[in-house]
Write a protein that holds these residues in place. Structure first.
Motif, PDB file in Angstrom:
ATOM      1  N   LEU A 264       0.561  -1.144  -0.230  1.00 50.62           N
ATOM      2  CA  LEU A 264       0.446   0.611  -0.051  1.00 50.62           C
ATOM      3  C   LEU A 264       0.907   1.229  -0.063  1.00 50.62           C
ATOM      4  CD1 LEU A 264      -2.339  -1.245   2.953  1.00 50.62           C
ATOM      5  CD2 LEU A 264      -3.195  -1.019   0.094  1.00 50.62           C
ATOM      6  N   GLU A 265       2.049   1.324  -0.461  1.00 46.71           N
ATOM      7  CA  GLU A 265       2.909   2.860  -0.721  1.00 46.71           C
ATOM      8  C   GLU A 265       2.541   3.271  -1.579  1.00 46.71           C
ATOM      9  OE1 GLU A 265       3.958  -0.496  -1.074  1.00 46.71           O
ATOM     10  OE2 GLU A 265       5.676  -1.211   0.199  1.00 46.71           O
ATOM     11  N   SER A 266       1.841   3.480  -2.183  1.00 45.97           N
ATOM     12  CA  SER A 266       0.858   4.404  -3.223  1.00 45.97           C
ATOM     13  C   SER A 266       0.205   4.803  -2.022  1.00 45.97           C
ATOM     14  CB  SER A 266       0.387   3.998  -4.006  1.00 45.97           C
ATOM     15  OG  SER A 266      -0.870   2.854  -3.973  1.00 45.97           O
ATOM     16  N   HIS A 267      -0.336   4.396  -1.096  1.00 52.23           N
ATOM     17  CA  HIS A 267      -1.329   4.911  -0.150  1.00 52.23           C
ATOM     18  C   HIS A 267      -0.290   6.345   0.586  1.00 52.23           C
ATOM     19  CE1 HIS A 267      -4.195   1.919  -1.420  1.00 52.23           C
ATOM     20  NE2 HIS A 267      -5.161   2.818  -1.165  1.00 52.23           N
ATOM     21  N   CYS A 268       1.099   6.830   0.725  1.00 51.60           N
ATOM     22  CA  CYS A 268       1.658   6.939   1.863  1.00 51.60           C
ATOM     23  C   CYS A 268       1.293   8.614   1.178  1.00 51.60           C
ATOM     24  CB  CYS A 268       3.028   6.715   1.576  1.00 51.60           C
ATOM     25  SG  CYS A 268       2.123   5.565   2.861  1.00 51.60           S
ATOM     26  N   LYS A 269       0.838   8.780  -0.803  1.00 51.05           N
ATOM     27  CA  LYS A 269       1.124   9.669  -1.771  1.00 51.05           C
ATOM     28  C   LYS A 269       0.101  10.595  -0.773  1.00 51.05           C
ATOM     29  CE  LYS A 269       3.949   7.572  -5.194  1.00 51.05           C
ATOM     30  NZ  LYS A 269       3.774   6.952  -6.330  1.00 51.05           N
ATOM     31  N   GLN A 270      -0.635  10.005  -1.060  1.00 53.88           N
ATOM     32  CA  GLN A 270      -2.370  10.835  -0.115  1.00 53.88           C
ATOM     33  C   GLN A 270      -2.060  11.002   0.629  1.00 53.88           C
ATOM     34  OE1 GLN A 270      -5.637   8.626  -0.654  1.00 53.88           O
ATOM     35  NE2 GLN A 270      -5.071   7.133  -2.316  1.00 53.88           N
ATOM     36  N   LEU A 271      -0.565  11.229   1.595  1.00 47.67           N
ATOM     37  CA  LEU A 271      -0.481  12.126   3.445  1.00 47.67           C
ATOM     38  C   LEU A 271      -0.032  12.591   3.006  1.00 47.67           C
ATOM     39  CD1 LEU A 271      -0.746   8.380   5.603  1.00 47.67           C
ATOM     40  CD2 LEU A 271      -2.347  10.267   5.651  1.00 47.67           C
ATOM     41  N   ASP A 272      -0.225  14.220   3.268  1.00 45.07           N
ATOM     42  CA  ASP A 272       0.311  15.286   4.126  1.00 45.07           C
ATOM     43  C   ASP A 272       0.519  15.211   4.989  1.00 45.07           C
ATOM     44  OD1 ASP A 272       1.995  17.297   3.640  1.00 45.07           O
ATOM     45  OD2 ASP A 272       0.444  19.045   2.950  1.00 45.07           O
ATOM     46  N   ILE A 273       1.373  14.843   5.960  1.00 47.13           N
ATOM     47  CA  ILE A 273       1.621  14.686   7.277  1.00 47.13           C
ATOM     48  C   ILE A 273       1.626  16.022   8.166  1.00 47.13           C
ATOM     49  CG2 ILE A 273       2.722  13.601   9.481  1.00 47.13           C
ATOM     50  CD1 ILE A 273       3.630  11.693   7.160  1.00 47.13           C
ATOM     51  N   SER A 274       0.690  15.971   8.537  1.00 49.60           N
ATOM     52  CA  SER A 274       0.972  17.761   9.609  1.00 49.60           C
ATOM     53  C   SER A 274       1.902  17.907  10.027  1.00 49.60           C
ATOM     54  CB  SER A 274       0.139  17.920  10.275  1.00 49.60           C
ATOM     55  OG  SER A 274       0.212  18.865  10.882  1.00 49.60           O
ATOM     56  N   ASP A 275       2.881  19.243   9.973  1.00 52.09           N
ATOM     57  CA  ASP A 275       3.952  20.030  10.941  1.00 52.09           C
ATOM     58  C   ASP A 275       3.223  19.382  12.542  1.00 52.09           C
ATOM     59  OD1 ASP A 275       6.068  19.449   9.268  1.00 52.09           O
ATOM     60  OD2 ASP A 275       5.581  21.226   7.970  1.00 52.09           O
ATOM     61  N   SER A 276       2.559  20.561  12.652  1.00 51.71           N
ATOM     62  CA  SER A 276       2.455  20.948  14.293  1.00 51.71           C
ATOM     63  C   SER A 276       1.137  20.067  14.828  1.00 51.71           C
ATOM     64  CB  SER A 276       1.823  21.682  14.204  1.00 51.71           C
ATOM     65  OG  SER A 276       0.746  21.830  13.148  1.00 51.71           O
ATOM     66  N   MET A 277       0.657  19.746  16.085  1.00 49.90           N
ATOM     67  CA  MET A 277       0.007  19.307  16.844  1.00 49.90           C
ATOM     68  C   MET A 277      -1.708  19.844  16.835  1.00 49.90           C
ATOM     69  SD  MET A 277       1.291  16.505  16.762  1.00 49.90           S
ATOM     70  CE  MET A 277      -0.092  15.375  18.011  1.00 49.90           C
ATOM     71  N   GLY A 278      -1.365  21.102  16.003  1.00 46.31           N
ATOM     72  CA  GLY A 278      -2.649  21.852  16.534  1.00 46.31           C
ATOM     73  C   GLY A 278      -4.311  21.349  15.814  1.00 46.31           C
ATOM     74  N   PRO A 279      -4.236  20.967  14.324  1.00 45.71           N
ATOM     75  CA  PRO A 279      -5.564  20.347  13.796  1.00 45.71           C
ATOM     76  C   PRO A 279      -5.698  19.447  14.506  1.00 45.71           C
ATOM     77  CG  PRO A 279      -3.730  21.172  12.058  1.00 45.71           C
ATOM     78  CD  PRO A 279      -3.119  21.213  13.591  1.00 45.71           C
ATOM     79  N   ARG A 280      -6.719  18.919  14.741  1.00 42.33           N
ATOM     80  CA  ARG A 280      -7.722  17.886  15.576  1.00 42.33           C
ATOM     81  C   ARG A 280      -9.050  17.849  14.904  1.00 42.33           C
ATOM     82  NH1 ARG A 280      -5.016  17.974  21.505  1.00 42.33           N
ATOM     83  NH2 ARG A 280      -2.765  18.593  21.169  1.00 42.33           N
ATOM     84  N   LEU A 281      -9.207  16.400  15.138  1.00 47.48           N
ATOM     85  CA  LEU A 281     -10.059  15.537  14.302  1.00 47.48           C
ATOM     86  C   LEU A 281     -11.728  15.046  15.990  1.00 47.48           C
ATOM     87  CD1 LEU A 281      -8.709  13.248  12.343  1.00 47.48           C
ATOM     88  CD2 LEU A 281      -9.951  15.658  11.288  1.00 47.48           C
TER      89      LEU A 281
END
Length: 1443
Positions: A264-281
């Motif tokens: 599933l390495e191709s799915h990693c391209k869809q992830l733009d990992i956030s640099d901070s812990m600010g945005p939350r879900l």
């Protein structure tokens, strides 16, 4: 021409000049506003061009219009016809009698269809009319019959109603139904248009239905997945607002997508990992975010994702707990740092840790790590004899680790023996039932029975896949930690969840792996710190059901207590529990037998100091730690225990339930309950929103903690310089220096003090992951009371900080001054020019002091021409000595001298801009080396880029360039001992220059540059008679200049030539100017630095590969070792990245990547121990996914970490002491090798040649450097021994062979292997110095061999060079002597002389084998450009594997 306009009245009035009108006048609705025509003057000059319409366009429009009209008329007719049919249908109802014609029988289908279509629509109405007329004739003229010809009447009717002549005959209701029947029948006639159309419509209908069905299923599946994700969201620890950081979720998905099993390495391209812990879900956002990324996953993979989420939820709780600890330790550091200098004394800190460790209770010490052992103390602080010869298992980092491990050996053996006996008894009783269930249940039994047999034999090798896995030792250790678990209960009761967390994550593998692994693999997945038998959470759960009424016979209640403890937090272990449930079925036996067995094992497992009060206290713990449901009712407790894990395991649960029906009919209700629970598909039970009674505040400081809490002195000093107007001209240069700094934010280990990062990491390592937060609080309170600094220590700390700040400030100012002075970027300053300018300081009043400073520095050798050139470091050192000799405050004197030199140097604007651009290009060459992943290709690219850009911008010429490196001429030595090989060139010259060789007997000035060590410039090559042209296509058209510059290392040794020419430049005058030549010298200097930077890393990798191969040959508990290097971030920010250079697996085979993967900090929330190691430059002990990691930094000579080794020891808590010590030996040798390699490449150290093989070349030397340093260590240790150590070995004699009649006799026979070991080791040493004994009988006569062990033996050992050409020994005979004794046997013997000589023999043997296979065995570890990766391994095993 009339124009209509849509403009309003106001706009029209404004466009007309001279026209006035009342704007309020109402305009009638029928008024048309006309736009006035344009008035055109000079009609003769400007004539309007008539618009000519093209004929093809007119014809096209006419034809299209005609077709459109025809289609419209047809549509109108069809509509009119439909309306008429509707009206007629109202008048004449449909006659359904015609439906009888519908018959799809294939024999007459075509005929029937033809008749219904062509004949019957006309014949039936004619028959109706004929019959009607016939009836009318009969009724009106009944008395006088008339002749009525029916045939003629019918014929006339058919002729009158011929459809070919009657356009629109009326249709009756019967005909309309017949027409519909005809259309329906046409669909069944094969090979017709209607049939094909009907099939297409049917296919379309089916596909639409299938699509709708799939859509419905997908919607249902998506809803079920969202529901499962919503339930899984509750397992996470949330902030006070019920949110979870999106960066955490992204890290979880990134780690899951990286698993090679799922691709599933191709799915990693869809992830733009956030640099901070600010945005939350929140819950809904969490569900929607994950669903959008995993919508296309298969059900099996999604189930694995749910398991992975569950495991990560538990790990995140541990991360939050660690974050809380780090906050405590940060506050402790600030409290102890009374002077706010940012450092604490290292020795005082270690002393307090030792005091706290000694004062702690036995329960707490079982969780803490011994601060008197490595990694708390450095290798240099350990006595050499103690380091190499100390075999005291009590000095392990964990107290009594090996002792408890050996103690549990007997328990485990007895347990397997009892299991094997129970299996045999039950197989004899239940053989008929086993035969009936052979198809469904035979699969789990063979591995289990095989495991029991191998355990009885005492073998550690169970399966082929586990050749190197010490499964027995792992199980032994886990049993040992079970013993310690009872001791730890009072601490763990306060909230420690490490046991539960690792138990919940048995393995990060797929469902298939968890379901199909053997019993040994399942046991290995258990938590290393569990407080019960690793099998007991599964065994007792199944054993409790048939034996609930006889709980008194089950022995100690510890099993049930620990079962409930582990069940309370267990979430991901369900699959393993079901597997073990199915495995435990063959082991069921009578209640009496089970009870007696449990009672015996319970007595063995009881605590060393257990009392009645402890038993009652454990009973109370059982009640407190029981499940949330009713603990009094057996049914509810049983229901909670059979809670399933995943829907994919229903089949395994049903097989287990079916076997249970045959064996125990009384558990029918439990099976029904289990089936109901399987349908729930609950992956995890709800967790407490608190961590050990403390709520999470929502702050996650570990993410940005390093940037917020740690001061970077270089940035602070740079900011102070920016604020000083005296150095305005240096500000831009300092900014460039700071932007191109190699790697920032790394703490340097100095062995004297700790900064904040190092102090926090040290305490975190000391406390460990198993200890609760209360232990950290106790340690914090203890430190606050015990850490007291004297006034003198405070002043020393202040002075240390001040000197460090002054050193950094001085370095920035002098480096910027050097770059301003060296305007052309040559990399050197003329000493005479520097002195001339310095002597004018204060009108020459300080000249005497400056001359005195020159006496304390060793200047480099004069260049050709007798001028002395100073590099940047030498210039800084010179000015530092000048500042130290002048009177006054150092800060003021430094600033005064820098200001004076800066103002004295006169540079115009053009030179300043050129200087800035050139230093930028030079920095990019070095930056390319630091971010290349140990590859020279980016360095070559940036070097040629700098040359071509400067030639175009500052010389207005086009150049070609190439780089040649010196090599030893092995093929054609008669043409010279060395040759120059072109390793890189500009793109246009590649076909003619690349990989070509220049010999000494050929034309050219390159060898003159090598011999003289100075640049040579040929202004016009066409008039020079000694220029070799690689491109022969232009025979008589050579016009241009040629420049050759030497490439020198830090010791001023020439290793190649950088050449540039202007043969491709179209200008007639294309001579290299002096400032260009100086810049090219700077390019050659920076390229040399970058070249050796890459090669130093390559040699370090070579040493690491050798060391890891040595370690894997003598240890078996290490799963893998991964090597990382530190590099600057691609974005040039303040952080750094890690490059995964190579991975060594269990077989000792090292996979080296040609394009090393890049690891970012933001994607390593769950593996942040890698970056903790680099930040602090300290060893980190951590766990991830149930596996223990020992992360060891590789340090620069300055103390900063340049890389790390991630040692994965699997599911063990720690290595055995022997393996732990061997790991330390490997790291000590690697540290020494790294320091030597870096010192030689930087010029700080001279090359140290010890063995003859080191003269073969740099690559060969790097391949044997590990063994050479280890050989040196062994020599030094042997020199420290006294003669009595060797005399004691001579007392080992073979006793007479007799039957043992007493314990002393049996003991003497047990010592016979030790006698053999001593004799074989000493004989092997003797053979190295007396190879002639190979053919003599004296070798087998021990009395004669003793005479060779004298006072000169150690001297000969220390002077022996195994790689010397004159050494001729029989290695096969020596190997035969020493390889019969395993590493563990030598360790258990416990004699330091035998330990040292054993290693010495193997190292000498390995070096001799490598010297014989010099070219094939020792190769650079990096792969070539065409390879994705290569595998590296030592050609021969250096030590025998542990057995």
């Amino acid at each position: 021409m009339k124009w209509r306009s849509e403009l309003n009245l106001e706009e029209q009035l404004k466009t007309l000049k001279g026209l006035t009108m009342d704007l309020n006048t109402e305009v009638p609705g029928n008024m048309v506003i006309r736009k006035p025509g344009r008035v055109t003057f000079n009609l003769d000059e400007i004539k309007p061009k008539p618009k000519i319409e093209q004929p093809w366009k007119k014809n096209l429009f006419e034809r299209v219009e005609a077709r459109a009209q025809a289609m419209q008329q047809k549509i109108d007719k069809d509509n009119l016809k439909k309306e008429l049919e509707k009206k007629s249908e109202k008048k004449l109802p449909r006659d359904n009698l015609a439906k009888e014609w519908f018959n799809t029988e294939n024999t007459a289908l075509s005929t029937r269809t033809y008749l219904l279509d062509k004949l019957l629509p006309t014949l039936v109405p004619g028959m109706e009319k004929m019959l009607t007329q016939r009836e009318k004739k009969l009724l009106t003229k009944a008395d006088s019959p008339t002749k009525f010809d029916s045939i003629n009447h019918l014929g006339e009717s058919l002729m009158r109603n011929n459809p070919n002549y009657i356009k629109d005959p009326g249709m009756s209701g019967y005909q309309r139904v017949m027409r519909d029947v005809t259309e329906d029948l046409k669909m069944y006639v094969p090979d017709t248009i209607c049939n094909r159309v009907s099939k297409l419509k049917e296919d379309v209908k089916q596909k639409r239905q299938q699509r709708d069905y799939l859509h419905t299923v997908k919607v249902k599946v998506a809803d079920m997945r969202k529901q499962a994700l919503q339930e899984q969201f509750d397992e996470w620890i949330l902030d006070p607002k019920g949110l979870i950081p999106i960066a955490v979720v992204q890290n979880v998905l990134h780690e899951f997508f990286q698993k090679s099993d799922f691709e599933l390495e191709s799915h990693c391209k869809q992830l733009d990992i956030s640099d901070s812990m600010g945005p939350r879900l929140d819950k809904s956002d969490f569900t929607e975010y994950i669903s959008s990324l995993v919508a296309d996953l298969k059900s099996e993979i999604f189930e694995e994702l749910l398991k992975h989420l569950c495991h990560c939820a538990n790990e995140f709780r541990e991360i939050i707990k660690t974050d809380m600890q780090r906050q405590m330790f940060e506050e402790l550091f600030l409290h102890c740092d009374h002077g706010k200098v940012g450092i604490l004394d290292r020795q005082r800190t270690l002393a307090l840790l030792e005091e706290f460790y000694d004062q702690s209770s036995q329960m707490l010490r079982a969780l803490l790590r011994n601060p008197r052992q490595w990694p708390f103390i450095e290798f240099e602080e350990i006595d050499m004899i103690e380091f190499w010869g100390d075999m005291d298992n009590q000095k392990h980092i964990y107290e009594d680790f090996d002792k408890v491990l050996l103690k549990m050996n007997a328990l485990l053996s007895e347990k397997h023996e009892n299991k094997a006996q129970n299996n045999l008894l039950e197989n004899q009783k239940d053989q008929p039932r086993h035969d009936e269930q052979k198809t469904s249940t035979a699969q789990p039994h063979p591995p289990k029975l095989q495991r029991g047999k191998t355990a009885d034999l005492g073998s550690q090798i169970i399966l082929n896949e586990e050749v190197r896995e010490p499964s027995t030792e792992q199980k032994l250790y886990r049993e040992a930690v079970i013993e310690q678990g009872v001791i730890m209960e009072s601490i763990l009761e306060q909230g420690s969840s490490r046991e539960l967390e690792v138990e919940q994550r048995p393995q990060r593998g797929s469902t298939a792996e968890q379901g199909s692994h053997k019993v040994s693999s399942t046991e290995q997945r258990s938590h290393r710190g569990s407080t019960a038998e690793r099998g007991s959470p599964r065994e007792s759960m199944m054993e409790q059901e048939p034996h609930r009424e006889s709980t008194a016979e089950q022995g100690s209640r510890r099993d049930s207590m620990i079962e409930q403890r582990s069940h309370r937090g267990s979430t991901a272990e369900r699959g393993s529990r079901r597997e073990s449930m199915m495995e435990q079925e063959p082991h069921r036996e009578s209640t009496a037998e089970q009870g007696s067995y449990k009672a015996s094992t319970a007595e063995q497992k009881s605590h060393r100091g257990s009392t009645a009060e402890q038993g009652s206290r454990r009973d109370s713990m059982i009640e407190q730690r029981s499940h949330r449901g009713s603990t009094a009712e057996q049914g509810s407790r049983r229901e909670s225990m059979i809670d399933p894990h995943k829907e994919s395991e229903q089949k395994l649960q049903r097989e287990t339930t079916s076997k249970q029906q045959d064996r125990d009919s009384t558990s029918q209700s439990e099976k029904e309950m289990a089936r109901k629970n399987v349908q729930k598909d609950k992956s995890c039970e709800p967790k407490s929103p608190q961590i050990e009674g403390k709520s999470w505040s929502g702050e996650f400081l570990s993410c940005n903690w390093r940037m917020k809490c740690v001061k970077f002195e270089d940035e602070e000093q740079a900011n102070l310089i920016y604020g000083n107007s005296r150095f305005t001209e240096l500000h831009s240069i300092i900014r460039n220096i700071q932007s191109y700094k190699e790697v920032k934010s790394r703490s340097a280990f100095n062995g004297i003090s700790f900064d904040l990062l190092q102090f926090v990491q040290l305490l975190e390592t000391f406390v460990g992951e198993d200890a609760p937060l209360s232990a950290s609080e106790t340690l914090t309170s203890f430190f606050k009371r015990g850490y007291v600094e004297t006034k003198e220590e405070k002043m020393n700390a202040f002075e240390q900080v001040r000197q460090n700040a002054f050193r950094i400030r001085q370095g920035l100012l002098l480096k910027a001054l050097f770059q301003k002075w060296d305007g052309d970027g040559s990399g050197f300053l003329d000493l005479e020019e520097v002195d001339k300018l310095l002597y004018t300081y204060k009108d020459g009043m300080e000249k005497k002091s400056m001359k005195k400073a020159k006496l304390h520095i060793q200047f480099p050798k004069p260049h050709p021409g007798h001028e002395v050139k100073l590099s940047s470091k030498q210039f800084q050192r010179y000015i530092e000595l000048v500042v130290s000799e002048l009177t006054g405050d150092e800060d003021q004197v430094l600033e005064s001298i820098v200001e004076f030199l800066m103002n004295t140097l006169e540079k115009n604007q053009t030179e300043s801009l050129r200087n800035c651009a050139r230093w930028k290009w030079l920095h990019q060459i070095q930056h390319a080396a630091e971010t290349s992943g140990v590859s020279l290709e980016p360095v070559y690219t940036e070097t040629f880029k700098a040359l071509t850009l400067d030639a175009k911008a500052h010389g207005n010429k086009k150049i070609s360039a190439h780089i040649s490196l010196l090599e030893e001429n092995l093929l054609l030595p008669e043409r010279g001992t060395v040759l120059l090989r072109n390793v890189a060139c500009t793109l246009d010259d590649a076909p003619f220059v690349l990989n070509r060789v220049l010999y000494r007997d050929m034309k050219g000035i390159s060898f003159a540059v090598v011999d003289e060590g100075k640049p040579i410039h040929v202004p016009q090559v066409q008039y020079h008679g000694n220029i070799f042209f690689w491109n022969k296509s232009h025979k008589n058209d050579y016009n241009g200049s040629f420049l050759a510059l030497p490439l020198q290392d830090a010791n001023m040794r020439i290793f190649g030539v950088l050449a540039a020419d202007t043969l491709r430049d179209p200008h007639e005058i294309n001579v290299f100017l002096p400032h260009e030549i100086r810049f090219y010298q700077g390019v050659a200097n920076v390229f040399s630095s970058a070249y050796h930077y890459v090669h130093s890393r390559e040699h370090i990798l070579h040493v690491v590969v050798t060391g890891i191969s040595w370690l894997f040959n003598i240890t078996s508990s290490i799963s893998s070792i991964t090597t990382y290097f530190v590099e600057s971030s691609p974005d040039q920010d303040s952080d750094y990245v890690l490059r995964n250079m190579m991975v060594t697996g269990q077989l000792g085979l090292t996979e080296i990547h040609t394009s090393p993967p890049t690891i970012f900090r933001k994607s390593c929330i769950f593996r942040d121990f890698l970056f903790k190691c680099i930040d602090s430059s300290e060893v980190v002990l951590a766990s991830a996914c149930g596996e223990t990691h020992i992360v060891i930094p590789l340090r620069e000579r300055t103390g900063e970490a340049l890389g790390l080794l991630d040692v994965n020891i699997g599911h063990n808590r720690m290595l055995l002491y022997q393996e732990y010590k061997d790991l330390q030996k490997m790291m000590k040798v690697i540290y020494a090798a790294c320091s030597e390699i870096l010192g030689e490449f930087s010029g700080e150290m001279k090359k140290n040649i010890i063995l003859d093989i080191e003269k073969a070349g740099e690559v060969q030397r790097a391949g044997i450097l590990f063994f050479r340093i280890m050989l040196q260590e062994l020599r030094e240790c042997l020199q420290l021994l006294n003669s009595m150590d060797f005399v004691s070995l001579l007392l080992y004699e073979y006793g007479p062979q007799a039957e043992p009649n007493s314990p002393q006799d049996s003991k003497s026979q047990e010592s016979e292997p030790n006698v053999t070991l001593v004799h074989d080791i000493l004989k092997g040493v003797i053979l190295f110095f007396h190879p002639e004994l190979e053919f003599s009988d004296d070798l087998e006569n021990w009395d004669k061999c003793k005479f060779y062990i004298n006072k000169y033996l150690v001297e000969r050992i220390c002077a022996f060079d195994p790689t010397a050409s004159h050494v001729k020994v029989n290695l096969q005979l020596i190997d035969k002597k020493i390889r019969a004794h395993s590493r563990i046997k030598v360790w258990k013997f416990g004699n330091i002389v035998i330990e040292l000589l054993y290693h010495w023999l193997h190292i000498c043997s390995a070096l001799m084998k490598l010297s014989k296979k010099l070219n094939s065995a020792i190769t650079p570890p990096l792969p070539s450009k065409s390879d994705n990766y290569i595998y590296a391994k030592m050609p021969e095993e250096t030590l025998q594997r542990k057995s």
